[in-house]
Enzyme design. Structure first.
Site, PDB file in Angstrom:
ATOM      1  N   CYS A  83       0.811  -1.219   0.000  1.00 29.07           N
ATOM      2  CA  CYS A  83       0.000   0.000   0.000  1.00 29.07           C
ATOM      3  C   CYS A  83       0.851   1.279   0.000  1.00 29.07           C
ATOM      4  O   CYS A  83       1.574   1.524  -0.947  1.00 29.07           O
ATOM      5  CB  CYS A  83      -0.970  -0.042   1.166  1.00 29.07           C
ATOM      6  SG  CYS A  83      -2.432   0.959   0.878  1.00 29.07           S
TER       7      CYS A  83
ATOM      8  N   HIS B   2      -3.531  -4.391   0.794  1.00 30.75           N
ATOM      9  CA  HIS B   2      -2.941  -3.729   1.949  1.00 30.75           C
ATOM     10  C   HIS B   2      -3.073  -4.542   3.229  1.00 30.75           C
ATOM     11  O   HIS B   2      -3.679  -5.608   3.255  1.00 30.75           O
ATOM     12  CB  HIS B   2      -3.530  -2.319   2.106  1.00 30.75           C
ATOM     13  CG  HIS B   2      -4.845  -2.283   2.814  1.00 30.75           C
ATOM     14  ND1 HIS B   2      -5.477  -1.099   3.091  1.00 30.75           N
ATOM     15  CD2 HIS B   2      -5.635  -3.260   3.305  1.00 30.75           C
ATOM     16  CE1 HIS B   2      -6.602  -1.369   3.728  1.00 30.75           C
ATOM     17  NE2 HIS B   2      -6.718  -2.653   3.876  1.00 30.75           N
TER      18      HIS B   2
END
Ligand SMILES: [Zn+2]
Lengths: 229, 432
Positions: free
Chosen positions: A90, A182
């Site tokens: 991320c 993520h």
């Protein structure tokens, strides 16, 4: 083996530490001696890392840590050249590129990111060469475009990926790997975790019981398929 | 009120009653949502009929409990209070509550951070309470910095004072920037081994340097100072001293030399007492009257509430989860049921489970069941925490049947808690 976790305090908004826990435990279950070093603000990067992990932080946290990370970039690059695996998710993945809009990144992955109009958000799945199907959750406002030096980690099978247009997700360049999936992406993708471990220690790993992990993986796949956009 | 406003309120009320009868949702919020859609000026008309104005409660955790406490204090003063007690904290919930209580003298309203903009400027609150800003449902709010900005924007229309948790550095920074009069509350001390995970505001709001913590109670809540610029935690105007602060079912705190015992657990409850005492003072009610009204108060929805053999601990985010884990540990529960859903009200992303230190339960857990839409993810989390999962049972009713014969702790996300309460209440009423 030594796992280095970069700035867990600032770059760990979404349970990113789950990746470090996962890697360390899966190595230990195979009898591998593991140490985990956290690098906090003001610390230097240990020079014997086998795997370096970097998560995603809030905008302000990333701004705070950017100068230090930029100064550390050459050492991270050297570690990767020496054989260490660098894995980022991320916000950490974006930071490895050359820039986010006008803000310079570490320049370790041949990619750049620009702010998008909306947020790419939801359960997602990708097909990869390194670890087959990977499932996860994407949540980012940036649009990332790969240059010729980087290859995508995988092709999106559900979700929107790097930029919502070219079907790519994540990036690999030598020993440096990044993904937008993520937070704790590894515990639900044991094959991906093991692939990273095997690359880091340059050894084959014996299989272990992954019944629970695969149940979560299957659930993730179901959720990704149900996603509407 | 104009004719259109009256029609809007009446139509909303009818539909709300129908929704209550058919069991779809809380009637008030449905009433309000519809009435607001028919006439968006209704909120302002309704608010102007409440003579003593409004107290607004905002923040991640503790809104519902704090509003319930302050309402109890005002009820003890025989004041007619309007409050959105069901946790309906969007514009529909607020309008619905105001329609339902046309003769209220004062309003105690919890307001969702993201919805504040369409509610708070109309209310012009005389007191605004900020409980904390913790990491919560990031797929909805994205970042705690954005939530803090929502609070700062809401503060602009406050006519009186802010009541702010002094132990939350991010809130203190925002309160200082607001330029409004601020009354601080905070804990004198608490358990020191609190989880440092998910500490979002661990940086100085003035200079950005990392804050030094002398004590950390939960996440970034604690006693902090900045070595960079000298900024530090303000001395609270209302200091809450924990006398007995362990477990899920009972706490005693001392506020301004008065003791209060509550039949609920957790650090959060101690903070809520501080917020209530401070806000009540702003309304002219002294701490003795407040303490007397709060004495013996029982837990609200899933905050250490007991039903049958179960103690119910709502886990909406890492801070709530870590607090719940500490309470389970302190009470020594060996039977544990964890239920995780990922519906809209829970947040679609369950990544935060990895910011809860379930590892701490290794010593006490003997029989563990995981449940809910994301039971599989929870099972993996516990496996990596070194805790053996005995049963994965996604169906919450069936999972409850596995544990309910003996005392058990139940940690659950919002909608999982709703499902479980309905099931447990049904059973215990039928048995009674
Ligand atoms: Zn400072």
């Amino acid at each position: 083996m030594k796992i280095v976790h970069l700035y867990p305090d600032l770059l760990g908004t979404y349970g990113d530490r789950g990746n470090v826990i996962c890697l360390a435990e899966r190595a230990r279950w195979r009898g591998i001696d593991v140490t985990v070093d956290a690098v906090e603000r003001g610390d230097t990067l240990p020079n014997d890392a086998d795997l370096i992990f970097m998560g995603g932080g809030q905008d302000r946290a990333q701004e705070l840590i950017a100068p230090e990370l930029l100064a550390m970039a050459p050492r991270i690059g050297e570690a990767a050249a020496r054989g260490a695996i660098v894995f980022a998710v991320c916000g950490g993945y974006q930071l490895l590129g050359s820039r986010y809009d006008e803000v310079p990144g570490l320049g370790l992955l041949d990619l750049y990111t620009e702010a998008g109009d909306d947020r790419i958000l939801g359960n997602a799945s990708i097909d990869t060469a390194v670890a087959g199907t990977i499932v996860g959750f994407e949540n980012h406002g940036g649009r990332t475009y790969l240059g010729p030096g980087a290859k995508p980690l995988g092709r999106i099978t559900a979700g929107r990926g790097n930029n919502g247009t070219d079907g790519t997700e994540g990036a690999i360049q030598g020993n440096i790997i990044g993904t937008y999936l993520h937070g704790p992406v590894l515990p639900r993708n044991p094959a991906f975790a093991d692939a990273l471990l095997a690359l880091a220690i340059r050894e084959e790993l014996r299989p272990i019981d992954d019944v629970l992990e695969m149940a979560a993986h299957e659930r993730g796949l179901e959720l990704a398929r149900k996603r509407r956009h | 009120m104009s004719l259109r406003q009256i029609v809007a309120a009446r139509t909303g009320r009818l539909v709300g009653a129908a929704s209550r009868l058919t069991g779809f949702g809380a009637g008030e919020a449905v009433t309000g949502k519809l009435a607001h859609a028919i006439d968006p000026t209704l909120l302002s008309a309704l608010a102007s009929r409440v003579p003593e104005g409004f107290v607004v409660v905002m923040g991640t955790n503790g809104k519902t409990s704090t509003a319930a406490m302050l309402t109890r204090v005002l009820n003890a003063q025989r004041r007619n209070v309007v409050t959105n007690a069901t946790g309906a904290n969007l514009v529909g919930g607020v309008v619905g509550a105001l329609i339902k209580h046309p003769h209220a003298e004062i309003g105690i309203l919890e307001v969702d951070e993201a919805a504040a903009r369409s509610i708070v400027p109309t209310l012009e609150p005389r007191v605004m309470i900020w409980t904390n800003v913790l990491r919560d449902q990031l797929d909805r709010y994205f970042e705690t910095d954005i939530v803090i900005r929502h609070l700062e924007n809401a503060a602009v229309s406050v006519r009186g004072s802010l009541v702010v948790n002094a132990d939350d550095p991010g809130l203190v920074g925002a309160a200082e920037r607001s330029g409004k009069p601020v009354v601080y509350y905070g804990l004198t001390h608490a358990r020191d081994e609190g989880s440092a995970l998910a500490a979002d505001s661990a940086n100085c709001p003035r200079c950005g340097a990392p804050l030094r913590y002398d004590a950390r109670y939960l996440g970034h809540l604690g006693r902090y100072a900045c070595d960079g610029c000298g900024w530090k935690r303000p001395e609270p105007d209302v200091a809450v001293e924990p006398v007995e602060l362990r477990g899920a079912q009972r706490i005693t705190v001392r506020v301004c030399e008065v003791d209060v015992t509550l039949q609920t657990g957790g650090l959060g409850a101690a903070y809520n007492v501080g917020a209530t005492v401070a806000a009540a003072r702003q309304l002219g009610i002294d701490e003795h009257a407040t303490a007397k009204a709060l004495e013996g108060m029982t837990a609200v929805f899933g905050r250490g509430e007991t039903i049958g053999n179960g103690v119910l601990l709502l886990m909406k985010n890492p801070a709530g989860g870590n607090e719940g884990v500490m309470q389970v540990l302190e009470d020594g529960y060996s039977r544990i049921l964890v239920a995780i859903n990922d519906r809209h009200a829970d947040g679609l992303d369950v990544s935060w489970l990895w910011d809860v230190e379930f590892e701490r339960l290794k010593t006490t857990a003997r029989y563990v069941v995981v449940s809910g839409d994301r039971a599989q993810d929870m099972a993996v989390r516990l496996k990596y925490a070194g805790i053996a999962v005995d049963v994965i049972e996604p169906d919450i009713k069936r999972a409850l049947d596995l544990v309910r014969a003996e005392p058990f702790a139940f940690l659950a996300t919002y909608t999982a808690m709703l499902d479980a309460r309905a099931s447990l209440k049904g059973k215990s009423e039928r048995l009674a």
